[in-house]
Design an enzyme around this catalytic site. Structure first.
Site, PDB file in Angstrom:
ATOM      1  N   GLU A   1       0.813  -1.217   0.000  1.00 37.92           N
ATOM      2  CA  GLU A   1       0.000   0.000   0.000  1.00 37.92           C
ATOM      3  C   GLU A   1       0.847   1.267   0.000  1.00 37.92           C
ATOM      4  O   GLU A   1       0.523   2.242  -0.687  1.00 37.92           O
ATOM      5  CB  GLU A   1      -0.915   0.007   1.229  1.00 37.92           C
ATOM      6  CG  GLU A   1      -1.822   1.230   1.274  1.00 37.92           C
ATOM      7  CD  GLU A   1      -2.605   1.304   2.576  1.00 37.92           C
ATOM      8  OE1 GLU A   1      -3.543   2.107   2.637  1.00 37.92           O
ATOM      9  OE2 GLU A   1      -2.270   0.560   3.517  1.00 37.92           O
ATOM     10  N   ASP A   2       1.953   1.271   0.759  1.00 45.60           N
ATOM     11  CA  ASP A   2       2.694   2.518   0.998  1.00 45.60           C
ATOM     12  C   ASP A   2       4.022   2.616   0.267  1.00 45.60           C
ATOM     13  O   ASP A   2       4.732   3.609   0.427  1.00 45.60           O
ATOM     14  CB  ASP A   2       2.947   2.679   2.508  1.00 45.60           C
ATOM     15  CG  ASP A   2       1.655   2.859   3.281  1.00 45.60           C
ATOM     16  OD1 ASP A   2       0.682   3.366   2.699  1.00 45.60           O
ATOM     17  OD2 ASP A   2       1.614   2.487   4.474  1.00 45.60           O
TER      18      ASP A   2
ATOM     19  N   ASP B   1     -16.947  -1.868  43.537  1.00 43.19           N
ATOM     20  CA  ASP B   1     -16.101  -2.952  43.035  1.00 43.19           C
ATOM     21  C   ASP B   1     -15.135  -2.424  41.968  1.00 43.19           C
ATOM     22  O   ASP B   1     -15.318  -2.633  40.786  1.00 43.19           O
ATOM     23  CB  ASP B   1     -16.939  -4.105  42.485  1.00 43.19           C
ATOM     24  CG  ASP B   1     -17.985  -3.635  41.476  1.00 43.19           C
ATOM     25  OD1 ASP B   1     -18.266  -2.427  41.447  1.00 43.19           O
ATOM     26  OD2 ASP B   1     -18.502  -4.475  40.728  1.00 43.19           O
TER      27      ASP B   1
END
Length: 696
Positions: A76-77, A260
């Protein structure tokens, strides 16, 4: 940043036979491909995929998954291509990298395409191999850890919201609670910074005020168990800020009122030890009612097993305690990923012991054995299933051909019961519409709605069919009893003398029926005839000359009863309110309602005739018309306009003949009553385009 040799050491620690050359090649390739690219933090870009790979080593994943993590952003990059990745790293890694790349492309969509649609495509895209999902979750986790480096506040919030709405719930769905908790905490810090800071400060003050309170309570629990022969690891922690904030919102309480906020985990040797530990804890400290859950005998759908309880501790505070074995703990922390962990010798058969993929998509009940599910890690094996999504992105798994009604019942029974309509991918669609893989479905509801008998014609899931049939049977019996009671009253009027109060009880005894309702149901369904009822009520009353003549009896009103349940409207004559009607009552079936002039009544010699009336404000019915219209442009539009103006709804339209200058149509038309139909026919006959208009 994690270095190359450190990554290899982590993998070798759990997999001595890992393909180190594969990981080394991936490391070098990623570093060269990303080159001088920088992240928002200023670090070299390739540090991100290396850190993602490091997260996956904590899950002990195989070498192909580690290589995929290192390479997951290269296509992709960078200028790298899928073909290059396949040539250097093999088809498996190339396929995994391609899957993660597709998910990243989906993330690049505009804001209005996100949310549930993003999740839909996310799950479908990772279907080639489940490891794609694990890489993507690790990728998102590291991005959240570095989210604060992004300067654009709106972008940070968008990423955090997407993480909270999609990725954290998805991690929970597959049992990866450690991932889920960290994602929620990081997203909460970005989305609600004031609330996060406030709760964090209060937790810090509580920690300072209590000193070593958590350690002290943990040591006390462990000592109590060891005194009874149970060896346990006891871990304690304060609950996470997001978990506390959500409970405060749900319970409408302040932090001080929330008792709690501490949780402890006891890890023991065996399942038997889990239950022994539970008994010892409940024997030592009072249990908080309603706070015990047994996920060992009934595991969650994602495979999670543990015992949960809350007790009032000596420190005068409520604490939550989870009890589980070591294997249960591994499953609880890493869920699905725990079953992809490296196995000695990479024995594929060892993996088939774990039905984890069924936990992901929740379809084990319908898709064969766990071994088959594990052998085929592709969605192709589920070609007979579809995946649809709620507007909030929850995955609902259904059989092919399922309708929105099936979807509604799969979400919740009450939602199914109250369904009046559905939006599929944003468009209002008929309830009988078959859903496609990946559809987003929004169910429209009304509290006044109830299941419809006609739904049984198109629903396909067992749950939907069972719920509808159960309602229909209940409604059918209720209305059959009501109809039987009307028939009973008519029978009583024909008796020669009034009945005493004990007559019905005696009749039930003689007919071997247990109560009034059973009697009324038997009368309506003609399981017993009128003579039997008379004789049971008043022995000897059905003799010759004893019964009052029937002409004086009133027609029985069917007002308030449901067509198709207590009675059926005959398809041959399509009676509507205002028609003189008669019912045919045969053994074992509901009454069939005909118009008095119907030719089919001659076939009813085997049935009892029941004089019926519609009653006031009946709901209307469907009339059938035959209309001959001129073959001119716009003729049909004139007809539909007339029908619309008169408030009539077309339920069917068939062209029966085309004869040069004229067309013949038959229409099914919903009308209120006979006068309403007559007005419509008059309007149709008055228009120039209509040659004839008659009721069939």
């Amino acid at each position: 940043m994690l270095r190359q040799y450190e990554l290899l050491e982590r993998v070798r620690a759990y997999d001595p036979d890992a393909d180190e050359a594969l990981i080394n090649r991936a490391y070098v390739f990623s570093m060269k491909a990303h080159g001088s690219q920088k992240r928002a933090s200023g670090d070299p870009y390739y540090s991100h995929p290396i850190e993602v790979a490091g997260i996956l080593t904590d899950l002990r994943l195989d070498d192909e998954t580690i290589a995929t993590a290192i390479l997951h952003d290269t296509i992709e990059d960078t200028v790298a291509t899928p073909e290059e990745v396949e040539r250097l790293f093999g088809p498996n890694v190339a396929r995994l990298v391609d899957g993660v790349t597709k998910l990243s492309k989906i993330e690049a969509q505009s804001e209005n395409q996100r949310a549930a649609e993003n999740l839909r495509k996310f799950l479908l895209a990772m279907s080639g191999d489940i490891r794609v999902l694990l890489v993507k979750l690790a990728d998102r986790l590291h991005n959240m850890r570095t989210l604060h480096f992004i300067a654009n506040a709106e972008k940070r919030r968008r990423i955090a919201r997407e993480t909270m709405d999609i990725y954290a719930p998805l991690a929970e769905r597959i049992g990866m609670y450690e991932f889920m908790t960290e994602m929620q905490t990081l997203a909460f810090r970005e989305l609600e910074p004031d609330a996060y800071q406030s709760i964090s400060k209060r937790l810090e003050q509580l920690h300072k005020g209590g000193g070593d309170l958590i350690d002290r309570i943990g040591r006390g629990i462990r000592a109590h168990l060891e005194a009874s022969g149970i060896e346990a690891q006891v871990q304690g922690r304060e609950k996470h800020p997001y978990s506390i904030w959500r409970k405060m919102a749900e319970r409408h309480v302040s932090f001080e009122q929330l008792s709690d906020v501490m949780a402890f985990r006891a890890i023991v040797g065996t399942e038997e030890d889990c239950y022994r530990t539970l008994g010892l804890i409940h024997g030592r400290w009072p249990m908080v009612p309603g706070r015990f859950k047994d996920f060992i005998s009934t595991p969650k759908r994602n495979g999670y097993k543990s015992l949960h309880t809350s007790v009032i501790h000596d420190e005068q505070m409520r604490i939550e305690i989870q009890i589980r074995t070591g294997d249960m703990h591994a499953q609880a922390e890493h869920g699905l990923a725990a079953h992809w962990a490296y196995k000695e010798g990479k024995d594929e058969a060892a993996r088939t012991q774990h039905p984890w993929i069924s936990d992901l998509v929740e379809i084990l009940d319908h898709a064969g054995s766990a071994e088959e599910l594990l052998e085929h890690t592709r969605m192709a094996m589920y070609q007979d299933r579809i995946f649809a999504f709620t507007p909030k992105g929850e995955l609902i798994q259904l059989p092919k051909g399922a309708s929105p009604v099936d979807f509604a019942y799969a979400v919740h029974t009450d939602l199914g019961d109250q369904t009046v309509g559905a939006k599929v991918n944003g468009r209002v669609m008929p309830l009988r519409t078959p859903l496609d893989n990946g559809d987003q479905v929004e169910i429209l509801v009304s509290k006044a709605q109830h299941p419809q008998p006609t739904w049984l014609n198109f629903v396909v899931t067992g749950k939907a069919k069972a719920k509808i049939r159960r309602f229909v049977k209940s409604k059918e019996r209720e209305e059959t009893i009501a109809l039987g009671r009307k028939l009973f009253d008519e029978i009583v009027q024909r008796l020669p003398v009034p009945l005493g109060w004990e007559a019905i009880a005696e009749a039930l005894r003689r007919l071997h029926l247990h109560d009034d309702d059973a009697l009324m149901e038997a009368i309506a369904l003609k399981r017993i005839d009128d003579v039997q009822v008379m004789e049971a009520l008043l022995p000897g009353s059905a003799g010759k000359g004893q019964v009052k003549p029937p002409p004086q009896r009133q027609a029985i009103s069917i007002k308030g009863l449901t067509p198709g349940v207590a009675f059926t409207l005959a398809e041959c004559c399509h009676p509507i309110p205002g028609d003189r009607i008669v019912g045919l009552r045969r053994e074992g079936t509901g009454i069939e309602v005909h118009a008095i002039g119907c030719d089919r009544l001659a076939d009813g010699i085997d049935a009892d005739w029941v004089d019926l009336a519609w009653g006031n404000e009946s709901d209307g019915g469907t009339a059938r018309l035959c209309i001959v219209i001129k073959n001119e442009p716009g003729s049909l539009a004139v007809i539909t306009s007339i029908l619309g103006n008169h408030g009539a709804n077309i339920v069917s339209l068939d062209q029966k003949a085309r004869d040069g200058s004229f067309h013949t149509f038959t229409l099914g038309l919903e009308v209120h009553d006979v006068p309403h139909l007559m007005r419509i026919l008059a309007a149709l006959r008055a228009t120039e385009v209509v040659s004839t208009a008659e009721r069939i």
